[in-house]
Design a protein around this motif. Structure first.
Motif, PDB file in Angstrom:
ATOM      1  N   ALA A   3      34.525  61.080  70.447  1.00 21.84           N
ATOM      2  CA  ALA A   3      35.762  61.858  70.498  1.00 21.84           C
ATOM      3  C   ALA A   3      36.154  62.282  69.089  1.00 21.84           C
ATOM      4  O   ALA A   3      35.891  61.563  68.116  1.00 21.84           O
ATOM      5  N   PRO A   4      36.800  63.434  68.968  1.00 23.40           N
ATOM      6  CA  PRO A   4      37.248  63.849  67.636  1.00 23.40           C
ATOM      7  C   PRO A   4      38.320  62.915  67.091  1.00 23.40           C
ATOM      8  O   PRO A   4      38.977  62.206  67.856  1.00 23.40           O
ATOM      9  N   LEU A   5      38.455  62.928  65.808  1.00 23.92           N
ATOM     10  CA  LEU A   5      39.519  62.169  65.149  1.00 23.92           C
ATOM     11  C   LEU A   5      40.809  62.977  65.251  1.00 23.92           C
ATOM     12  O   LEU A   5      40.820  64.170  64.957  1.00 23.92           O
ATOM     13  N   ARG A   6      41.886  62.341  65.632  1.00 24.80           N
ATOM     14  CA  ARG A   6      43.196  62.997  65.624  1.00 24.80           C
ATOM     15  C   ARG A   6      43.767  62.738  64.238  1.00 24.80           C
ATOM     16  O   ARG A   6      43.917  61.592  63.829  1.00 24.80           O
ATOM     17  N   VAL A   7      44.066  63.791  63.503  1.00 22.52           N
ATOM     18  CA  VAL A   7      44.473  63.663  62.108  1.00 22.52           C
ATOM     19  C   VAL A   7      45.820  64.330  61.895  1.00 22.52           C
ATOM     20  O   VAL A   7      46.064  65.449  62.362  1.00 22.52           O
ATOM     21  N   LEU A   8      46.689  63.635  61.180  1.00 24.79           N
ATOM     22  CA  LEU A   8      47.956  64.206  60.756  1.00 24.79           C
ATOM     23  C   LEU A   8      47.889  64.344  59.243  1.00 24.79           C
ATOM     24  O   LEU A   8      47.818  63.349  58.521  1.00 24.79           O
ATOM     25  N   PHE A   9      47.835  65.588  58.787  1.00 27.64           N
ATOM     26  CA  PHE A   9      47.869  65.865  57.351  1.00 27.64           C
ATOM     27  C   PHE A   9      49.336  65.962  56.957  1.00 27.64           C
ATOM     28  O   PHE A   9      50.060  66.856  57.400  1.00 27.64           O
ATOM     29  N   CYS A  10      49.793  65.020  56.151  1.00 29.34           N
ATOM     30  CA  CYS A  10      51.182  64.961  55.698  1.00 29.34           C
ATOM     31  C   CYS A  10      51.229  65.595  54.308  1.00 29.34           C
ATOM     32  O   CYS A  10      50.553  65.124  53.387  1.00 29.34           O
ATOM     33  N   ILE A  11      52.021  66.651  54.174  1.00 34.53           N
ATOM     34  CA  ILE A  11      52.021  67.434  52.942  1.00 34.53           C
ATOM     35  C   ILE A  11      53.401  67.361  52.295  1.00 34.53           C
ATOM     36  O   ILE A  11      54.419  67.628  52.938  1.00 34.53           O
ATOM     37  N   GLY A  12      53.410  66.976  51.031  1.00 40.32           N
ATOM     38  CA  GLY A  12      54.647  66.892  50.272  1.00 40.32           C
ATOM     39  C   GLY A  12      54.646  67.886  49.129  1.00 40.32           C
ATOM     40  O   GLY A  12      53.617  68.134  48.508  1.00 40.32           O
ATOM     41  N   ILE A  56      65.678  71.445  56.664  1.00 38.25           N
ATOM     42  CA  ILE A  56      66.579  70.290  56.736  1.00 38.25           C
ATOM     43  C   ILE A  56      66.270  69.260  55.659  1.00 38.25           C
ATOM     44  O   ILE A  56      66.918  68.227  55.587  1.00 38.25           O
ATOM     45  N   GLN A  57      65.273  69.556  54.831  1.00 36.91           N
ATOM     46  CA  GLN A  57      64.941  68.694  53.697  1.00 36.91           C
ATOM     47  C   GLN A  57      64.909  69.579  52.454  1.00 36.91           C
ATOM     48  O   GLN A  57      64.191  70.568  52.419  1.00 36.91           O
ATOM     49  N   VAL A  58      65.683  69.224  51.465  1.00 31.76           N
ATOM     50  CA  VAL A  58      65.772  70.028  50.251  1.00 31.76           C
ATOM     51  C   VAL A  58      65.244  69.211  49.082  1.00 31.76           C
ATOM     52  O   VAL A  58      65.578  68.038  48.939  1.00 31.76           O
ATOM     53  N   GLY A  59      64.403  69.832  48.276  1.00 28.15           N
ATOM     54  CA  GLY A  59      63.856  69.152  47.113  1.00 28.15           C
ATOM     55  C   GLY A  59      62.459  68.629  47.373  1.00 28.15           C
ATOM     56  O   GLY A  59      61.900  68.804  48.458  1.00 28.15           O
ATOM     57  N   PRO A  60      61.890  67.996  46.369  1.00 27.22           N
ATOM     58  CA  PRO A  60      60.514  67.501  46.500  1.00 27.22           C
ATOM     59  C   PRO A  60      60.428  66.340  47.497  1.00 27.22           C
ATOM     60  O   PRO A  60      61.424  65.679  47.782  1.00 27.22           O
ATOM     61  N   SER A  61      59.232  66.126  48.010  1.00 22.98           N
ATOM     62  CA  SER A  61      59.019  65.020  48.947  1.00 22.98           C
ATOM     63  C   SER A  61      57.817  64.202  48.475  1.00 22.98           C
ATOM     64  O   SER A  61      56.703  64.409  48.933  1.00 22.98           O
ATOM     65  N   PRO A  62      58.059  63.285  47.533  1.00 20.20           N
ATOM     66  CA  PRO A  62      56.951  62.497  46.984  1.00 20.20           C
ATOM     67  C   PRO A  62      56.384  61.465  47.963  1.00 20.20           C
ATOM     68  O   PRO A  62      55.292  60.985  47.788  1.00 20.20           O
ATOM     69  N   THR A  63      57.158  61.127  49.002  1.00 23.51           N
ATOM     70  CA  THR A  63      56.711  60.185  50.041  1.00 23.51           C
ATOM     71  C   THR A  63      57.311  60.646  51.368  1.00 23.51           C
ATOM     72  O   THR A  63      58.014  61.657  51.428  1.00 23.51           O
ATOM     73  N   ALA A  64      57.067  59.891  52.416  1.00 21.58           N
ATOM     74  CA  ALA A  64      57.643  60.223  53.725  1.00 21.58           C
ATOM     75  C   ALA A  64      59.170  60.185  53.637  1.00 21.58           C
ATOM     76  O   ALA A  64      59.711  59.357  52.913  1.00 21.58           O
ATOM     77  N   PRO A  65      59.880  61.047  54.322  1.00 26.19           N
ATOM     78  CA  PRO A  65      59.358  62.130  55.151  1.00 26.19           C
ATOM     79  C   PRO A  65      58.775  63.245  54.293  1.00 26.19           C
ATOM     80  O   PRO A  65      59.291  63.554  53.222  1.00 26.19           O
ATOM     81  N   TRP A  66      57.713  63.816  54.790  1.00 28.66           N
ATOM     82  CA  TRP A  66      57.006  64.866  54.079  1.00 28.66           C
ATOM     83  C   TRP A  66      57.662  66.215  54.341  1.00 28.66           C
ATOM     84  O   TRP A  66      58.587  66.313  55.138  1.00 28.66           O
ATOM     85  N   THR A  67      57.193  67.250  53.661  1.00 25.52           N
ATOM     86  CA  THR A  67      57.756  68.582  53.862  1.00 25.52           C
ATOM     87  C   THR A  67      57.160  69.261  55.085  1.00 25.52           C
ATOM     88  O   THR A  67      57.863  69.910  55.846  1.00 25.52           O
ATOM     89  N   CYS A  68      55.860  69.139  55.273  1.00 28.19           N
ATOM     90  CA  CYS A  68      55.247  69.732  56.456  1.00 28.19           C
ATOM     91  C   CYS A  68      54.051  68.903  56.896  1.00 28.19           C
ATOM     92  O   CYS A  68      53.561  68.045  56.157  1.00 28.19           O
ATOM     93  N   TYR A  69      53.634  69.178  58.094  1.00 34.77           N
ATOM     94  CA  TYR A  69      52.574  68.402  58.728  1.00 34.77           C
ATOM     95  C   TYR A  69      51.626  69.349  59.451  1.00 34.77           C
ATOM     96  O   TYR A  69      52.069  70.313  60.066  1.00 34.77           O
TER      97      TYR A  69
END
Length: 117
Positions: A3-12, A56-69
């Motif tokens: 089965a394929p890997l289900r991957v969540l790319f968390c981008i900050g 709904i998130q302003v500024g950098p996101s060095p850790t979770a919660p991330w900016t986009c996924y």
């Protein structure tokens, strides 16, 4: 075949982006678009969805919660590494800097969770 890997790319987004000029931010967005297209074009990778919480998130996101996924099914571990590597290799603007100066990625690898019947 497995089965394929289900991957969540968390981008900050990094502070360098926040400190950039309007022109630099535009160059970063173009590089970011190239990164998303490049992931989508990796052999065997299927993007299932992209979520952006920049309103709904302003500024950098060095850790979770991330900016986009980006959630994707990937055929193997190497394809996940290839996707992350785009942050190291995609140039921004004149190419002096790469995308990872402005954004970071962390991949979470799991499996599809099916709702029981």
């Amino acid at each position: 075949m497995s089965a394929p890997l289900r991957v969540l790319f968390c981008i900050g987004i990094n502070q360098n982006f926040m400190d950039g000029t309007a022109g630099e931010m535009k160059d970063v967005w173009q590089a970011f678009s190239t990164m998303m297209k490049s992931i989508d074009e990796l052999p065997g990778v299927t993007i299932l969805g992209i979520m952006d919480d920049d309103r709904i998130q302003v500024g950098p996101s060095p850790t979770a919660p991330w900016t986009c996924y980006i959630m994707a099914d990937c055929p193997n571990y190497d394809s996940v590494v290839d996707a992350c590597n785009f942050f190291r290799t995609i140039p921004v603007g004149d190419g002096e800097f790469k995308l990872w100066k402005y954004a970071r990625v962390e991949a979470r690898i799991g499996r599809e969770l099916v709702v029981p019947e």
